[in-house]
Write an enzyme that holds these catalytic residues in place. Structure first.
Site, PDB file in Angstrom:
ATOM      1  N   HIS A 140       0.829  -1.223   0.000  1.00  0.00           N
ATOM      2  CA  HIS A 140       0.000   0.000   0.000  1.00  0.00           C
ATOM      3  C   HIS A 140       0.860   1.269   0.000  1.00  0.00           C
ATOM      4  O   HIS A 140       0.449   2.292   0.542  1.00  0.00           O
ATOM      5  CB  HIS A 140      -0.943   0.048   1.205  1.00  0.00           C
ATOM      6  CG  HIS A 140      -1.669  -1.229   1.461  1.00  0.00           C
ATOM      7  ND1 HIS A 140      -2.893  -1.510   0.910  1.00  0.00           N
ATOM      8  CD2 HIS A 140      -1.323  -2.318   2.200  1.00  0.00           C
ATOM      9  CE1 HIS A 140      -3.294  -2.721   1.312  1.00  0.00           C
ATOM     10  NE2 HIS A 140      -2.351  -3.232   2.086  1.00  0.00           N
ATOM     11  N   SER A 159      14.978  21.328 -16.897  1.00  0.00           N
ATOM     12  CA  SER A 159      13.783  22.137 -17.112  1.00  0.00           C
ATOM     13  C   SER A 159      14.201  23.449 -17.746  1.00  0.00           C
ATOM     14  O   SER A 159      15.271  23.979 -17.440  1.00  0.00           O
ATOM     15  CB  SER A 159      13.096  22.385 -15.771  1.00  0.00           C
ATOM     16  OG  SER A 159      12.350  23.583 -15.816  1.00  0.00           O
ATOM     17  N   LYS A 183      16.244  21.625 -11.659  1.00  0.00           N
ATOM     18  CA  LYS A 183      15.557  20.376 -11.954  1.00  0.00           C
ATOM     19  C   LYS A 183      16.411  19.341 -12.687  1.00  0.00           C
ATOM     20  O   LYS A 183      17.203  19.660 -13.551  1.00  0.00           O
ATOM     21  CB  LYS A 183      14.318  20.644 -12.824  1.00  0.00           C
ATOM     22  CG  LYS A 183      13.179  21.320 -12.117  1.00  0.00           C
ATOM     23  CD  LYS A 183      12.494  20.455 -11.070  1.00  0.00           C
ATOM     24  CE  LYS A 183      11.675  19.342 -11.639  1.00  0.00           C
ATOM     25  NZ  LYS A 183      10.414  19.761 -12.206  1.00  0.00           N
ATOM     26  N   GLU A 240       9.561   8.340 -17.571  1.00  0.00           N
ATOM     27  CA  GLU A 240       8.170   8.793 -17.780  1.00  0.00           C
ATOM     28  C   GLU A 240       7.688   8.429 -19.183  1.00  0.00           C
ATOM     29  O   GLU A 240       6.539   8.029 -19.377  1.00  0.00           O
ATOM     30  CB  GLU A 240       8.073  10.304 -17.563  1.00  0.00           C
ATOM     31  CG  GLU A 240       8.263  10.687 -16.106  1.00  0.00           C
ATOM     32  CD  GLU A 240       8.444  12.193 -15.932  1.00  0.00           C
ATOM     33  OE1 GLU A 240       7.639  12.787 -15.223  1.00  0.00           O
ATOM     34  OE2 GLU A 240       9.389  12.759 -16.504  1.00  0.00           O
TER      35      GLU A 240
END
Ligand code: ARG
Length: 463
Positions: free
Chosen positions: A155, A276, A282, A289
């Protein structure tokens, strides 16, 4: 050049030609198409359906076309109906009328089924090879991290201590099943459809076994209607690929989480991360992704194929031409994703100290504390309750279980002895989970050995 038209009194409308044409994508099958044709022609000659001399001219012509395509000397004809027509037209252009004998006893329906099966067989093997490379790297990471303790989760909550090795080996198992699934699917692709004709075979005395043998097919198809209209083998590969992508996507998701400042379990290599345009600090996990995102298109291709096939009456229908883009796109996407994932994972740094620090928090040795009391004679349900209270108390004190004193333990149960602190050390908790399939260093050591042996066998089978 059109391969048909005798019974027509009007030209096909340009738009229809374009709509009908598949050359822009099925050009990818040129090699399969030419090898398939050469095998067919050799057989036609052996069966005295065409002369030896004609067979030689046609095969030479086809080999010339193949070489020229590979050398970049041939531009496919955007006006051609498909790769099969394009190559046949080129042949006739080059060797003249004798080229018109190539299509004797054959239809584009069994031809395209053949080419697609050859492509699927080749690509299935290529995907297996890529997965085997990934498996080797996963075993090597697992091997280097047999003692790296980390929290295991259920979980998304810290649950029990495991080793990083064990976590990585879980993915090894997934990809192992993927390889087995692909390998198993080959037996169903390995069936020669050629000789089925348009739908009802042909009256020429073709030797289908000879063609199967030449092209390396284990069997010949048993029903001509099925052979020209079956795309189960495409669906099966797309389904195997969807499962592979699901595994890659889960792994990617996990690595994305692990790369966050909050987790800090991994550092992606700069070469496999992106920045970024606005936020200078970043470092983004775009590769992971994208793999997660591309899973969507692979699933989409599978659903497209299932839908294309669901209402088709026997035998061939043009709907089936729609199989190509779904197939090619899936194969390219999956190969690309496995390859880049593989490069990415081998350059990733695992921050095992952070994993250990996180394992020390979150009371992940609470089950071990309960098991301790069970071993001293308390029924498990009672032990569970005692430790529940103990955890609540420790949380209140802002301490881990290991930071509690003997007296504090004893105040919850007289069964606690000196050895409780030793029992709760993370090393001990992990080392004791040495059942087959468990995370203990001795167990993962065995799993890794078995893994290497399995890879050796898988490679032997494929060669
Ligand atoms: N381009 C076609 C396909 O991919 C080849 C078979 C065409 N057959 C036909 N009868 N028009 O399905």
């Amino acid at each position: 050049m059109k391969l048909w038209g005798g019974r027509f009194q009007k030209e096909t409308v340009d738009k229809v030609n374009q709509f009908n044409s598949s050359i822009n994508f099925d050009y990818k099958l040129y090699k399969q198409d030419i090898y398939g044709s050469i095998a067919h022609v050799h057989m036609l000659a052996k069966q005295h359906i065409i002369s030896q001399q004609d067979s030689i001219s046609i095969c030479d012509g086809l080999m010339g076309i193949l070489n020229d395509i590979e050398d970049g000397k041939i531009q496919f004809d955007s006006q051609a109906e498909d790769i099969h027509s394009n190559i046949e037209s080129l042949l006739i252009e080059r060797i003249g009328d004798v080229g018109k004998k190539l299509h004797t006893g054959r239809s584009r329906n069994d031809q395209v089924a053949l080419d697609t099966r050859m492509y699927v067989k080749d690509q299935t093997k290529e995907i297996i090879y890529l997965l085997i490379d990934l498996e080797k790297n996963l075993l090597s990471i697992a091997n280097g991290n047999k003692n790296s303790i980390m929290p295991g989760y259920t979980h998304m909550q810290k649950a029990q201590p495991i080793t990083l090795s064990h976590h990585i080996l879980a993915y090894f198992e997934m990809f192992k099943r993927d390889i087995e699934r692909l390998n198993d699917s080959i037996s169903r692709v390995d069936v020669l459809p050629l000789g089925s004709g348009a739908l009802a075979t042909t009256t020429y005395p073709l030797d289908r076994y000879m063609v199967a043998n030449k092209l390396g097919f284990k069997e010949i198809s048993s029903n001509s209607l099925d052979a020209v209209s079956d795309r189960d083998f495409v669906i099966e590969l797309l389904s195997c690929c969807s499962i592979i992508m699901m595994h890659l996507s889960r792994f990617s998701e996990e690595l994305i989480l692990w790369s966050t400042d909050e987790f800090g379990f991994i550092e992606l290599d700069d070469g496999y991360s992106t920045g970024s345009s606005i936020m200078p600090q970043k470092k983004n996990p775009d590769v992971l992704e994208l793999i997660r995102g591309k899973t969507g298109r692979v699933y989409g291709n599978l659903i497209a194929m299932l839908t294309i096939m669901k209402g088709l009456p026997l035998a061939y229908n043009k709907d089936m031409q729609e199989d190509k883009e779904a197939l090619f796109d899936t194969v390219d996407t999956v190969k690309n994703c496995i390859d880049i994932f593989n490069c990415m994972i081998t350059t990733t740094t695992f921050n095992t100290q952070n994993m250990l620090n996180q394992a020390a928090k979150g009371y992940i040795n609470a089950t071990d504390a309960a098991d301790y009391l069970v071993k001293k004679g308390l029924p498990f349900r009672d032990a569970h309750k005692v430790i529940g209270h103990l955890v609540l108390y420790a949380m209140d004190q802002n301490k881990t279980l290991n930071e509690l004193s003997k007296d504090e333990f004893k105040s919850f149960s007289p069964m606690f002895d000196e050895d409780i602190l030793d029992t709760l050390s993370l090393d001990k908790c992990v080392n004791e989970r040495k059942l087959p399939g468990g995370p203990a260093p001795v167990t993962v050591e065995e799993s890794i050995k078995r893994g290497y042996k399995w890879i050796e066998k898988a490679e032997e089978l494929l060669i």
